[in-house]
Scaffold this active site. Structure first.
Site, PDB file in Angstrom:
ATOM      1  N   CYS A 132       0.684  -1.152   0.006  1.00  0.00           N
ATOM      2  CA  CYS A 132      -0.126   0.050  -0.263  1.00  0.00           C
ATOM      3  C   CYS A 132       0.941   1.230  -0.012  1.00  0.00           C
ATOM      4  O   CYS A 132       2.057   1.076  -0.089  1.00  0.00           O
ATOM      5  CB  CYS A 132      -0.806  -0.146   1.130  1.00  0.00           C
ATOM      6  SG  CYS A 132      -0.136   0.315   2.775  1.00  0.00           S
TER       7      CYS A 132
ATOM      8  N   CYS B  28      -4.386  -0.891  -2.257  1.00  0.00           N
ATOM      9  CA  CYS B  28      -4.788   0.306  -2.637  1.00  0.00           C
ATOM     10  C   CYS B  28      -4.648   0.746  -4.213  1.00  0.00           C
ATOM     11  O   CYS B  28      -3.716   0.136  -4.494  1.00  0.00           O
ATOM     12  CB  CYS B  28      -4.341   1.695  -1.770  1.00  0.00           C
ATOM     13  SG  CYS B  28      -2.599   2.157  -1.797  1.00  0.00           S
TER      14      CYS B  28
ATOM     15  N   CYS C 172       3.055  -3.271  -8.902  1.00  0.00           N
ATOM     16  CA  CYS C 172       2.979  -4.909  -9.117  1.00  0.00           C
ATOM     17  C   CYS C 172       4.059  -5.059 -10.180  1.00  0.00           C
ATOM     18  O   CYS C 172       4.609  -6.092 -10.451  1.00  0.00           O
ATOM     19  CB  CYS C 172       1.595  -5.346  -9.685  1.00  0.00           C
ATOM     20  SG  CYS C 172       0.465  -5.564  -8.276  1.00  0.00           S
TER      21      CYS C 172
END
Length: 254
Positions: A8, A80, A87
């Site tokens: 996050c 979030c 990623c």
């Protein structure tokens, strides 16, 4: 050992709660980490919320995603929208997931952290239930939904969801269709790995295969419970059958 990473923005609330909850629920079989794009330190309310649930919070620290960029993780879960782009740093991961959770930090008091932790525990529990057992089945979502796309096959699956075991004659009587048609659909379901058969004398019983992946069973159960009237007439027909054959402990696979 499987490695899971939670991401996050600040690695101060959501991902810290998720890291501790996953470690608590998964036990020693999973290594769990968390990180953020702009680490802000762990919010003290994280420790309070975890303590209320009896979850160990030792070892939590706020890390930068760059500190872990050269490591391999089997699963990377972003919590979030701002973290979802990160990623790309873990492109070799087996699974890249996004769970969108509202940041509890701007809200006053401990309740937002309690609520976030409860929601994370529910999501993590489901994740572990569906992914905790290795399966040799080659069935994927495309194959599953292709199998379920035919209305007659779907009803057969829902009848077996309720009854566990059925014979061809049970299905012929309850569905009101010919035996050759029922047999064709059963053969397809068996060839796809969804059903298996057991013989007792002249009787052959069909049921879900023993190695059916947990997530597939979960889909069947969800469809059945979410559409409680889908096989009402078929259930009534089954209830009217006289001397219906049921399996016993001597059954063997065929």
């Amino acid at each position: 050992m499987k490695r899971i990473l939670f991401l996050c923005t600040g690695n101060s609330a959501r991902s810290q709660l998720a890291e501790a909850a996953m470690r608590h629920l998964a036990g020693n079989g999973v290594e769990v980490c968390s990180a953020g794009m702009r680490p802000e330190g762990v919010d003290p309310r994280v420790y309070e919320a975890l303590a209320e649930q009896g979850i160990d919070s030792s070892g939590l620290e706020s890390l930068s995603v760059q500190d872990l960029a050269d490591q391999h993780f089997d699963t990377v879960i972003t919590l979030c929208d701002k973290a979802s782009d990160e990623c790309a740093l873990f492109a070799d991961s087996d699974a890249l997931l996004h769970w969108d959770f509202k940041d509890p930090k701007p809200l006053p008091g401990l309740k937002p952290f309690r609520d976030t932790l409860d929601a994370l525990i529910a999501r993590i529990s489901l994740f572990l239930m569906l992914n905790g057992t290795e399966s040799t089945s080659a069935m994927g979502p495309v194959e599953l939904f292709k199998v379920m796309s035919d209305p007659l096959r779907l009803k057969i699956l829902m009848i077996i969801e309720d009854e566990q075991w059925v014979t061809v004659s049970d299905l012929v009587e309850s569905l009101g269709v010919s035996q050759p048609k029922v047999s064709r659909h059963l053969a397809l379901l068996r060839d796809s790995g969804v059903l298996e058969t057991r013989r007792e004398g002249q009787w052959i019983f069909y049921r879900y295969t023993e190695n059916l992946p947990v997530w597939v069973r979960h889909v069947f159960t969800t469809v059945r419970n979410g559409n409680p009237g889908i096989i009402n007439q078929e259930k009534l027909q089954l209830s009217q059958l006289q001397q219906r054959k049921v399996p016993d402990n001597r059954s063997v696979k065929v």
